[in-house]
Design a protein around this motif. Sequence first.
Motif, PDB file in Angstrom:
ATOM      1  N   ASP A   1       0.854  -1.185   0.000  1.00 20.58           N
ATOM      2  CA  ASP A   1       0.000   0.000   0.000  1.00 20.58           C
ATOM      3  C   ASP A   1       0.894   1.240   0.000  1.00 20.58           C
ATOM      4  OD1 ASP A   1      -1.771   2.031   0.400  1.00 20.58           O
ATOM      5  OD2 ASP A   1      -2.519   1.332   2.333  1.00 20.58           O
ATOM      6  N   PHE A   2       1.067   1.859  -1.168  1.00 21.30           N
ATOM      7  CA  PHE A   2       1.980   2.990  -1.279  1.00 21.30           C
ATOM      8  C   PHE A   2       1.472   4.225  -0.541  1.00 21.30           C
ATOM      9  CE2 PHE A   2       3.241   0.381  -4.948  1.00 21.30           C
ATOM     10  CZ  PHE A   2       4.592   0.261  -4.671  1.00 21.30           C
ATOM     11  N   ASN A   3       0.176   4.314  -0.342  1.00 24.20           N
ATOM     12  CA  ASN A   3      -0.369   5.407   0.453  1.00 24.20           C
ATOM     13  C   ASN A   3       0.158   5.310   1.889  1.00 24.20           C
ATOM     14  OD1 ASN A   3      -1.894   7.395   1.659  1.00 24.20           O
ATOM     15  ND2 ASN A   3      -3.863   6.449   1.277  1.00 24.20           N
ATOM     16  N   CYS A   4      -0.036   4.167   2.506  1.00 26.97           N
ATOM     17  CA  CYS A   4       0.407   3.976   3.887  1.00 26.97           C
ATOM     18  C   CYS A   4       1.930   4.041   3.991  1.00 26.97           C
ATOM     19  CB  CYS A   4      -0.113   2.640   4.419  1.00 26.97           C
ATOM     20  SG  CYS A   4       0.137   2.432   6.200  1.00 26.97           S
ATOM     21  N   LEU A   5       2.628   3.449   3.025  1.00 25.22           N
ATOM     22  CA  LEU A   5       4.090   3.482   3.047  1.00 25.22           C
ATOM     23  C   LEU A   5       4.625   4.906   2.910  1.00 25.22           C
ATOM     24  CD1 LEU A   5       4.977   0.368   0.862  1.00 25.22           C
ATOM     25  CD2 LEU A   5       5.447   0.653   3.301  1.00 25.22           C
ATOM     26  N   SER A   6       3.964   5.734   2.105  1.00 23.68           N
ATOM     27  CA  SER A   6       4.374   7.125   1.955  1.00 23.68           C
ATOM     28  C   SER A   6       4.186   7.891   3.262  1.00 23.68           C
ATOM     29  CB  SER A   6       3.580   7.801   0.834  1.00 23.68           C
ATOM     30  OG  SER A   6       3.833   7.180  -0.405  1.00 23.68           O
ATOM     31  N   VAL A   7       3.062   7.640   3.925  1.00 29.34           N
ATOM     32  CA  VAL A   7       2.815   8.254   5.235  1.00 29.34           C
ATOM     33  C   VAL A   7       3.885   7.813   6.219  1.00 29.34           C
ATOM     34  CG1 VAL A   7       1.248   8.284   7.218  1.00 29.34           C
ATOM     35  CG2 VAL A   7       0.333   8.517   4.909  1.00 29.34           C
ATOM     36  N   LEU A   8       4.181   6.520   6.224  1.00 31.20           N
ATOM     37  CA  LEU A   8       5.186   5.974   7.130  1.00 31.20           C
ATOM     38  C   LEU A   8       6.553   6.599   6.875  1.00 31.20           C
ATOM     39  CD1 LEU A   8       6.062   3.854   9.268  1.00 31.20           C
ATOM     40  CD2 LEU A   8       6.396   2.255   7.367  1.00 31.20           C
ATOM     41  N   GLN A   9       6.951   6.642   5.616  1.00 34.44           N
ATOM     42  CA  GLN A   9       8.268   7.190   5.285  1.00 34.44           C
ATOM     43  C   GLN A   9       8.368   8.664   5.675  1.00 34.44           C
ATOM     44  OE1 GLN A   9       9.569   7.603   1.069  1.00 34.44           O
ATOM     45  NE2 GLN A   9      11.322   6.370   1.734  1.00 34.44           N
ATOM     46  N   TYR A  10       7.335   9.430   5.374  1.00 34.02           N
ATOM     47  CA  TYR A  10       7.361  10.855   5.714  1.00 34.02           C
ATOM     48  C   TYR A  10       7.422  11.049   7.237  1.00 34.02           C
ATOM     49  CZ  TYR A  10       6.303  15.835   5.533  1.00 34.02           C
ATOM     50  OH  TYR A  10       6.372  17.198   5.665  1.00 34.02           O
ATOM     51  N   ALA A  11       6.630  10.267   7.953  1.00 32.46           N
ATOM     52  CA  ALA A  11       6.595  10.395   9.408  1.00 32.46           C
ATOM     53  C   ALA A  11       7.942  10.038  10.036  1.00 32.46           C
ATOM     54  CB  ALA A  11       5.501   9.505   9.995  1.00 32.46           C
ATOM     55  N   VAL A  12       8.567   8.985   9.524  1.00 33.59           N
ATOM     56  CA  VAL A  12       9.813   8.496  10.114  1.00 33.59           C
ATOM     57  C   VAL A  12      11.019   9.295   9.622  1.00 33.59           C
ATOM     58  CG1 VAL A  12      11.371   6.511  10.271  1.00 33.59           C
ATOM     59  CG2 VAL A  12       8.904   6.183  10.496  1.00 33.59           C
ATOM     60  N   ALA A  13      11.115   9.503   8.303  1.00 38.35           N
ATOM     61  CA  ALA A  13      12.320  10.110   7.732  1.00 38.35           C
ATOM     62  C   ALA A  13      12.322  11.637   7.802  1.00 38.35           C
ATOM     63  CB  ALA A  13      12.482   9.661   6.286  1.00 38.35           C
ATOM     64  N   VAL A  14      11.135  12.262   7.711  1.00 38.94           N
ATOM     65  CA  VAL A  14      11.069  13.719   7.682  1.00 38.94           C
ATOM     66  C   VAL A  14      10.615  14.301   9.022  1.00 38.94           C
ATOM     67  CG1 VAL A  14      10.026  15.729   6.549  1.00 38.94           C
ATOM     68  CG2 VAL A  14      10.607  13.694   5.204  1.00 38.94           C
ATOM     69  N   LEU A  15       9.507  13.794   9.540  1.00 39.19           N
ATOM     70  CA  LEU A  15       8.992  14.313  10.811  1.00 39.19           C
ATOM     71  C   LEU A  15       9.731  13.766  12.026  1.00 39.19           C
ATOM     72  CD1 LEU A  15       5.152  14.186  10.077  1.00 39.19           C
ATOM     73  CD2 LEU A  15       6.706  16.146   9.883  1.00 39.19           C
ATOM     74  N   LYS A  16      10.450  12.669  11.837  1.00 39.22           N
ATOM     75  CA  LYS A  16      11.261  12.073  12.908  1.00 39.22           C
ATOM     76  C   LYS A  16      10.431  11.683  14.129  1.00 39.22           C
ATOM     77  CE  LYS A  16      15.095  13.074  10.613  1.00 39.22           C
ATOM     78  NZ  LYS A  16      15.959  12.036   9.984  1.00 39.22           N
ATOM     79  N   VAL A  17       9.279  11.047  13.878  1.00 41.70           N
ATOM     80  CA  VAL A  17       8.434  10.647  15.005  1.00 41.70           C
ATOM     81  C   VAL A  17       9.169   9.657  15.901  1.00 41.70           C
ATOM     82  CG1 VAL A  17       6.283  11.069  13.775  1.00 41.70           C
ATOM     83  CG2 VAL A  17       7.319   8.782  13.698  1.00 41.70           C
ATOM     84  N   LYS A  18       8.843   9.712  17.179  1.00 37.33           N
ATOM     85  CA  LYS A  18       9.479   8.833  18.158  1.00 37.33           C
ATOM     86  C   LYS A  18       8.660   7.576  18.425  1.00 37.33           C
ATOM     87  CE  LYS A  18      11.688  12.730  20.542  1.00 37.33           C
ATOM     88  NZ  LYS A  18      11.761  13.484  21.826  1.00 37.33           N
ATOM     89  N   HIS A  19       7.377   7.659  18.142  1.00 34.96           N
ATOM     90  CA  HIS A  19       6.482   6.540  18.423  1.00 34.96           C
ATOM     91  C   HIS A  19       5.513   6.344  17.260  1.00 34.96           C
ATOM     92  CE1 HIS A  19       7.627   6.419  22.719  1.00 34.96           C
ATOM     93  NE2 HIS A  19       7.707   7.736  22.581  1.00 34.96           N
ATOM     94  N   ILE A  20       5.229   5.079  16.957  1.00 32.31           N
ATOM     95  CA  ILE A  20       4.180   4.726  16.006  1.00 32.31           C
ATOM     96  C   ILE A  20       3.159   3.872  16.746  1.00 32.31           C
ATOM     97  CG2 ILE A  20       3.590   3.526  13.868  1.00 32.31           C
ATOM     98  CD1 ILE A  20       6.414   4.077  12.885  1.00 32.31           C
TER      99      ILE A  20
END
Length: 216
Positions: free
Chosen positions: A74-93
């Motif tokens: 699911d590229f929609n969810c993967l894009s959200v995941l990548q942006y959250a982790v790589a750009v926003l640097k979230v600490k928790h999922i």
Amino acid sequence: MKSFEKLLMENKKWASDKQKIDPNFFKHLAKEQKPEFLWIGCSDSRVPAELIVNAEPGEMFIHRNIANQMVATDFNCLSVLQYAVAVLKVKHIIVCGHYNCGGVKAALNNQSTDLVLTNKWLMHIKNVYRLHQKEVNALATEQERIDRLVELNVIEQVKTLAYTSIIQQAWHEESRPIIHGWVYGLSDGLLKTLISMEPGHEIEPIFKYDYTEAVA
């Protein structure tokens, strides 16, 4: 007054109330977002992510779909995941399911000829059921079977997250994020912790990346 007009009216009241409490609220919010959390939840209208944890706008980056799925294609969810982790640097999922989930309930039944696309999405939950069929079928009532599959589905989605290179690379390079699996009770409004996976958590060798590629 039409229903959508009420939403617009409530929006004006909400914005006005926020500015009365903090005149700079929207000025600060408009600058940038720095959420600590990525929330992957169900699209069910009874499970509003910010409300059930009393969060303010800007505190959580949110992705929702039917039955809170983390599907590896699911590229929609993967894009959200990548942006959250790589750009926003979230600490928790946080992967959050909820008891008496309609998607999970539907996945336990035969496929509907009227919902072809939905059937394809529910196939992922049917596979979770297939993996845990003996445990689920051993439960006495349909409601118990549905709610246990809700829990198992959350656990499997957390594991799927850990199998992505996005997570493994962040674990390797920055020792974050921690992945949480929660379930929400519609009848009492409370969250229950099911699973947690931290950086360095051991996963099945077949799913490990060697960091020579950056493919999700």
